[in-house]
Every structure is written in structure tokens, then in C-alpha cells.
Design a protein around this motif. Sequence first.
Motif, mmCIF file in Angstrom:
data_model
loop_
_atom_site.group_PDB
_atom_site.id
_atom_site.type_symbol
_atom_site.label_atom_id
_atom_site.label_comp_id
_atom_site.label_asym_id
_atom_site.label_seq_id
_atom_site.Cartn_x
_atom_site.Cartn_y
_atom_site.Cartn_z
ATOM 1 N N UNK A 82 0.673 -1.017 0.022
ATOM 2 C CA UNK A 82 -0.013 0.011 -0.082
ATOM 3 C C UNK A 82 0.923 1.172 0.018
ATOM 4 N N UNK A 83 1.847 1.316 0.784
ATOM 5 C CA UNK A 83 2.735 2.428 0.811
ATOM 6 C C UNK A 83 3.347 2.609 -0.509
ATOM 7 N N UNK A 84 3.734 1.370 -1.207
ATOM 8 C CA UNK A 84 4.459 1.644 -2.507
ATOM 9 C C UNK A 84 3.534 2.061 -3.637
ATOM 10 N N UNK A 85 2.379 1.762 -3.554
ATOM 11 C CA UNK A 85 1.173 2.157 -4.457
ATOM 12 C C UNK A 85 1.025 3.602 -4.477
ATOM 13 N N UNK A 108 9.098 1.769 -10.365
ATOM 14 C CA UNK A 108 7.548 1.638 -10.874
ATOM 15 C C UNK A 108 6.763 2.153 -9.748
ATOM 16 N N UNK A 109 5.603 2.990 -10.189
ATOM 17 C CA UNK A 109 4.830 3.409 -9.301
ATOM 18 C C UNK A 109 3.409 3.706 -9.901
ATOM 19 N N UNK A 110 2.471 3.388 -9.070
ATOM 20 C CA UNK A 110 1.033 3.546 -9.643
ATOM 21 C C UNK A 110 0.154 4.574 -9.068
ATOM 22 N N UNK A 111 -0.434 5.164 -10.030
ATOM 23 C CA UNK A 111 -1.087 6.219 -9.451
ATOM 24 C C UNK A 111 -2.375 6.384 -9.407
ATOM 25 N N UNK A 115 -9.311 7.026 -3.004
ATOM 26 C CA UNK A 115 -10.409 6.474 -3.123
ATOM 27 C C UNK A 115 -9.742 4.895 -3.333
ATOM 28 N N UNK A 116 -9.287 4.727 -4.474
ATOM 29 C CA UNK A 116 -8.710 3.573 -5.014
ATOM 30 C C UNK A 116 -7.694 2.812 -4.088
ATOM 31 N N UNK A 117 -6.969 3.499 -3.406
ATOM 32 C CA UNK A 117 -6.119 2.892 -2.268
ATOM 33 C C UNK A 117 -6.803 2.552 -1.186
ATOM 34 N N UNK A 118 -7.714 3.226 -0.811
ATOM 35 C CA UNK A 118 -8.486 2.880 0.283
ATOM 36 C C UNK A 118 -9.145 1.501 0.074
#
Length: 204
Positions: A82-85, A108-111, A115-118
Motif C-alpha cells: 500500500x505504501x508503494x502504491x 515503478x509507481x501506480x498512480x 479512494x482506490x487505495x482505500x
Amino acid sequence: MVASILMPSALPSTRLLGHSMNLVLQEYGRVVLLFQQIERTIKILLNEADISLTSNQTEALVVRSPERFAKQTLGQVVEPLLDFVTAPKSPCDVSPSSENDFAFRVRCHFDFTEEERNALKEKLTAIVAKRNDLIHHAQEWMGFNTPEACEKSLERLRALEAEIRPVYAMVRSLLVAVLSARTEAAQLVDAYLANYLNDADQPR
């Protein structure tokens, strides 16, 4: 005489119970393996998505085993994922080893939106809880006494499998995206090194 009457009718029931128990155990093993696949995929994803190295270490861009996270459990790798995302970009943390070397970082990083992260956090947290229940508390709800009890256990396990397969597909898709980006990064590094070495060979 009584025994000769009871035994033939008891045998089919025993076979049915044994068959039902085997189905439950097979499904249990299948779900446990699926949880392990999710865990290992996340470990590889974290391991491959953030690399700092120098130009003399470009072989490190080859996919490696998840050494940094090898001893961590599924619950322990969820928070790093989750931190990485959503973690902000950070500077390269290695220094060139020589005058003709240079350092770089492949990350590599996902934007994801908040809301998506939660939503991802909620899903992964639930998966960890279900994994812990399966591993540590299955004997509390898994029944083997009758074919009917086995059927209930089997239904619960199949429902769990159906619930976690999309999660496995999701983390696999993240890993595929990371490895694809890594391939592009490796190609860019190769092109840069070729130009860098070519410039270095030119007379001054």
C-alpha cells in the motif's frame, strides 16, 4: 447374522464419507496454495518495483527472487504494498563506484487515487483475515463427521476460493505492469549506456 446385514449397507456410506473428506482436503490445499501465490506475487512485485544501482550493476535489472521480503508473511507485506502504491518519488540512494560510473534508480509507481487505495487496503486486509482464519481456525468450522458436514465445508472453501482469485489476478496484473516497465527501463538504460560509452570513446 446381524453383522452380515449391517456391513454391506455401512460400506457405501463409509466410501461416500471418505470421498467427501478427500474433496474437502483437496479444496483446502487449493485455497492455501492460492493464498501462498498471492503472498509470493506481492513479494516479487515489491522486490522488483524499486531498485537503486550503478551502471556496473545493470545485471540486477534481471528478475530476482523476493529476498528482501522472503521471511515476511502475507499480513506483513500488505502495508509495504500500500505504501508503494501511493508513496511519493524519492531520490536515488546509491553512489557511483568509480569516476566512469553513474548511479540510477528504477522505481515503478501506480498512480492510485485515495479512494482506490482505500478500496485496495480494505480488500487486502480482508484477505489477510480470511487467510489467518483458514490457517489457524479451520478446525473450528470444518466438519468431517458426515457427508453433509463435508459438503458445507466444501461450499465454504469454494466460496473463499472464488473470493480470493480476483485478488490474485489483480496482484498478478500489477506485477506484469511492473515487469513490463522494468523491460522498458532496461532498454532505456542500455541505450543511455551505449551513448555514454560512445561519447567517452570520442577524442577530446
